[in-house]
Write a protein that holds these residues in place. Structure first.
Motif, short mmCIF file in Angstrom:
data_model
loop_
_atom_site.label_atom_id
_atom_site.label_comp_id
_atom_site.label_asym_id
_atom_site.label_seq_id
_atom_site.Cartn_x
_atom_site.Cartn_y
_atom_site.Cartn_z
N SER A 134 0.85 -1.18 0.00
CA SER A 134 0.00 0.00 0.00
C SER A 134 0.89 1.23 0.00
N VAL A 135 0.50 2.26 -0.74
CA VAL A 135 1.29 3.49 -0.81
C VAL A 135 0.54 4.62 -0.11
N ASN A 136 -0.52 5.10 -0.72
CA ASN A 136 -1.35 6.15 -0.12
C ASN A 136 -2.68 6.18 -0.85
N SER A 137 -3.56 7.08 -0.44
CA SER A 137 -4.92 7.12 -0.98
C SER A 137 -4.95 7.53 -2.45
N ASP A 140 -2.91 4.05 -4.35
CA ASP A 140 -3.49 2.72 -4.14
C ASP A 140 -4.58 2.35 -5.15
N LEU A 143 -2.79 1.30 -8.22
CA LEU A 143 -2.13 0.01 -7.99
C LEU A 143 -3.14 -1.13 -8.05
N LEU A 144 -4.29 -0.97 -7.42
CA LEU A 144 -5.30 -2.03 -7.43
C LEU A 144 -5.80 -2.30 -8.84
N ILE A 234 5.70 3.47 1.92
CA ILE A 234 4.96 2.30 1.45
C ILE A 234 4.99 1.24 2.54
#
Length: 245
Positions: A134-137, A140, A143-144, A234
């Motif tokens: 997970s990185v940040n809002s 993410d 990434l998903l 992260i």
């Protein structure tokens, strides 16, 4: 056991995350002797190198000669090309057996039968891994999308065990309850992309399509979310099943 990582062995050694000292401290507290340890599917020898600081001897096996070529040469670490299910060490030989980010590739029944044979009475086995980072809002959701929609169809079926946080793997040992652990880093965008390129699903996508899943459009989207030269915190959830005979 599958070999999905020989082709990107150098990138794997450079970009894959390292396990925290708190992980090793946890299972060290349950070990009676620090004579011999075995790290199975050692890859680039990351875990074996850490174990070498504590154990008299560390044996480390993998099916990939290219991965082992990236492992550090240490006087008390002995590398061997060998499948996890066919380890040829003597009975009751090891105080600790570790498997990091690899158990999901194994034939469980064959592997566990052999592991029980090699483990000393009261010896510890530790199955380690990490889930999707997970990185940040902002990053993410990007990434998903990349994980599920772009590379999703190209993951091997065994990936589900990681998505299920190793909870659903068989584990025929007296279990030791682990603490909640995670791995945290500060990465540049280039490090993040370097890590994504080590995914087996990325390599499967390239082979199937003769193109890279990180398209120009996706990279442009990421540029808008993550400026160049900015460090982002992260986090990887750490997966751990530990037990003894």
């Amino acid at each position: 056991m599958k070999d999905n990582f020989s082709k990107q062995s150098k990138a794997y050694a450079h970009f894959r995350p390292h396990y925290p000292a708190t992980l090793y401290d946890f299972f060290y507290t349950h070990i009676n002797s620090f004579d011999k340890a075995l790290d199975i599917a050692t890859g680039n020898g990351q875990v074996a190198a850490e174990l070498s600081k504590k154990f008299n001897q560390v044996h480390a096996t993998d099916i990939s000669a290219k991965q082992l070529a990236e492992a550090p040469a240490l006087t008390n670490v002995f590398y061997k090309i060998e499948a996890a299910e066919e380890s040829s060490f003597p009975d009751k030989y090891f105080d600790l057996i570790t498997i990091a980010q690899a158990i999901h590739w194994f034939d469980f029944d064959k592997f566990y039968t052999n592991a029980k044979r090699m483990l000393k009475p009261h010896g510890v086995i530790a199955v380690i891994g990490y889930g999707l980072l997970s990185v940040n809002s902002l990053v993410d959701p990007w990434l998903l999308h990349f994980y599920k929609n772009i590379t999703g169809p190209y993951w091997d079926k065994e990936r589900r065990y990681i998505d299920e946080l190793y909870i659903t793997i068989p584990f025929p040992f007296t279990e030791i309850t682990p603490p909640a652990l995670k791995m945290e880093y500060e990465w540049t965008k280039e490090q993040f992309i370097g890590y994504l390129n080590t995914w087996s699903a990325v390599q499967h996508f390239i082979k199937a399509n003769n193109s890279h899943p990180l398209s120009a459009g996706l990279l442009q989207q990421l540029d808008q979310l993550w400026p160049d030269n900015r460090l982002c915190k992260i986090s990887f959830p750490l997966l751990l099943r530990a037990g003894h005979q």
